[in-house]
Enzyme design. Structure first.
Site, PDB file in Angstrom:
ATOM      1  N   LYS A 233       6.362   4.191  18.559  1.00 49.34           N
ATOM      2  CA  LYS A 233       6.461   5.578  18.075  1.00 49.34           C
ATOM      3  C   LYS A 233       6.903   6.506  19.196  1.00 49.34           C
ATOM      4  O   LYS A 233       7.713   7.416  18.983  1.00 49.34           O
ATOM      5  CB  LYS A 233       5.114   6.014  17.504  1.00 49.34           C
TER       6      LYS A 233
ATOM      7  N   LYS B 263       8.535   1.886  11.963  1.00 47.71           N
ATOM      8  CA  LYS B 263       8.657   2.332  13.360  1.00 47.71           C
ATOM      9  C   LYS B 263       9.333   1.299  14.240  1.00 47.71           C
ATOM     10  O   LYS B 263      10.047   1.641  15.171  1.00 47.71           O
ATOM     11  CB  LYS B 263       7.291   2.684  13.938  1.00 47.71           C
TER      12      LYS B 263
ATOM     13  N   THR C 180       0.827  -1.212   0.000  1.00 45.89           N
ATOM     14  CA  THR C 180       0.000   0.000   0.000  1.00 45.89           C
ATOM     15  C   THR C 180       0.860   1.261   0.000  1.00 45.89           C
ATOM     16  O   THR C 180       0.681   2.164  -0.818  1.00 45.89           O
ATOM     17  CB  THR C 180      -0.909   0.011   1.257  1.00 45.89           C
ATOM     18  N   VAL C 181       1.819   1.315   0.951  1.00 47.96           N
ATOM     19  CA  VAL C 181       2.659   2.504   1.058  1.00 47.96           C
ATOM     20  C   VAL C 181       3.624   2.587  -0.128  1.00 47.96           C
ATOM     21  O   VAL C 181       3.761   3.634  -0.772  1.00 47.96           O
ATOM     22  CB  VAL C 181       3.433   2.491   2.397  1.00 47.96           C
TER      23      VAL C 181
END
Lengths: 349, 349
Positions: free
Chosen positions: A198, A98, A11-12
């Site tokens: 994160k 992350k 997707t990214v």
């Protein structure tokens, strides 16, 4: 021209590819794509006339002439090892990962500095909201003391939906999954694992501390029920998953936790609905600085990645040989004591 | 170690000096201060043991061995000429000077790029709110289409005070002056000159356009009376000085204005009280990104300046010879048509 390779066409990755193939003179250009299923995925991709090399062998990328490698595979293994090898091969690296940054960031940015290359990870925290730059660069001139933030878009989408409609968590989750905001297994999101990875990154940037995400206390949001929202509403509040970190530099004490807590209905956090992210950063000299924006989605993440690629393209020293030895970012070597507090609902911030 | 000189020891300059004299190993260190009244001001300054050269001759700074010159004099002349000469002398430059950046920024960042040096101006817009980095770097991977912002802390302090207390503009202004938020002559603030210089800078960063601040339509806030707030309140709104810019890239049309307008009471802008700044930036791919923070005050401005100095110190290529030729930022050469709209109260955004 800065030549870019992409690892991972999900997707990214595919959103990044769409942004980098439009042939704009002088802009970074995508030249290589690695994907395990390169053979089938390349058929779906029409690169607008620009020639792109597809491969299912990562060695092809590592030995290519690209300047920047974008890692969009996710997960610790093999992404961490490949980022390391890319830096060792003299490439600058951009990642949205992350987990790798939270656990191996220290070693990776030290390696990047030794190599005179850049290691950038704006997309690892906050989606399109440029919080990594805000904390790591824009407020570098202040002494930061506190971060409060919504860092997980999935959980925020679920909790804000429960608040708005009075539905159950499982109903809100099903709605979020239908809209593409939540994965089939949302436990990383609801339990706080995503947010504490994160938060660990932000603690490194803001306070210069090396924090293992597992050291950060996490209270799951999975057990929240409609009655909790009704209770919160009685004190003019609502419930959000908040990541909190506060550092007392004099005492070397870090307080850090991720938990669903009651927030005031007028606050920035209550106003973040759907898969939004938001943060309030407190500095000794600048007071409270706020930032918010889309926290999830391929397009938002792609903006953060492409912005990092552009930043590297502007820094010729990070591309052309010979590498300059830089010390981009130093963690404080002194030990600190971690304090974690578990919060029980309802508890207002 | 990065050596820093400061031009101007006023409110902002002295706040910068206090931040840079604490002797932190490896951090940038203040070595020179220029001020026209150096002889009397040096008596008030105890640099914590670190030796600082004071001078009332700018040539001494330009011919010194400093790496970075911080310009905190303000005004177009001679600040603009001195920034140019600093870059020509191979120094990187940090400035808070919105007038110089708005009017001469194009020439100055081209010069900095040719010299392989950095020209940074986070403090010129938004105080401690890192909007220059957010737009110029963090969202560089998106195609930005719109900016709405509160960019003048003085006017926001006055208008939010009128709203909160029902007082007159002159009473609110006197209160703001007493708190140090407003100058003796606030016409640059109320009339919109300050905000349109800042908006011109943001248009350059966001859209790559060269806009003269005088091309931006401005409606003064000086004539606003308590009855205007009463009227706004009837539509659940309040009044803020908003700077607006929207760029239609396909048609090459920029709409840009600064005016007091009615904003929804629940909006980010209505919630900005006192000398706060706030902005919502819209991108094609990232949607709306918001940012807010202290927009005025020596300490907030000093944070932005010191952050820029730290960014330059991290970039050894911008300090050590030989200079690399970079093209850090290119304005689009194509012509565009400027559309300006004057807004009459009440008009909701």
């Amino acid at each position: 021209v800065t030549r870019v390779a992409l690892l991972g066409f999900g997707t990214v990755g595919s959103a990044v590819a769409r942004r980098l193939v439009a042939p704009v003179p002088g802009k970074p250009v995508l030249t290589h794509i690695f994907d395990r299923r390169a053979a089938e995925k390349r058929a779906d991709f029409s690169p607008n006339g620009a020639p792109v090399v597809w491969t299912d062998a990562v060695e092809t990328i590592l030995h290519s002439d690209v300047d920047v490698i974008v890692e969009a595979i996710g997960g610790l293994d093999p992404a961490g090892a490949w980022i390391r090898r890319a830096l060792e091969a003299g490439k600058s690296v951009v990642t949205a990962n992350k987990q790798v940054v939270a656990r191996e960031g220290h070693a990776l940015w030290s390696l990047a500095a030794r190599q005179g290359r850049q290691f950038r990870f704006e997309a690892a925290v906050g989606g399109a909201m440029p919080i990594v730059r805000a904390i790591g660069e824009g407020l570098a001139g202040d002494r930061l003391t506190r971060i409060d933030a919504i860092l997980n878009g999935t959980t925020n989408g679920v909790l804000s939906q429960m608040d708005a409609t009075g539905c159950s968590l499982s109903e809100a989750l099903a709605a979020a999954q239908a809209r593409g905001w939540a994965e089939a297994n949302p436990s990383q999101d609801l339990d706080g694992d995503d947010a504490r990875a994160k938060l660990a990154i932000l603690c490194a940037l803001a306070f210069g501390l090396r924090v293992d995400p597992l050291q950060i206390a996490a209270t799951s949001s999975a057990a929240i029920v409609a009655a909790d929202f009704a209770e919160a509403r009685r004190s003019n509040g609502t419930i959000r998953q908040i990541a909190h970190a506060e550092y007392d530099a004099a005492r070397r004490e870090l307080t850090a936790w991720v938990a669903p807590i009651v927030v005031d209905r007028g606050s920035l956090f209550a106003r973040a609905v759907g898969p939004q992210n938001a943060a309030v950063i407190t500095g000794e000299h600048s007071g409270e600085i706020g930032i918010f924006g889309a926290g999830a989605g391929g397009d938002a993440t792609a903006v953060a990645i492409v912005s990092d690629v552009v930043a590297i393209a502007r820094d010729r020293a990070a591309i052309v040989p010979p590498p300059a030895v830089t010390s981009d970012f130093t963690l404080r070597p002194s030990p600190f004591k971690l304090r974690t507090s578990h919060f029980v609902l309802p508890e207002a911030v």
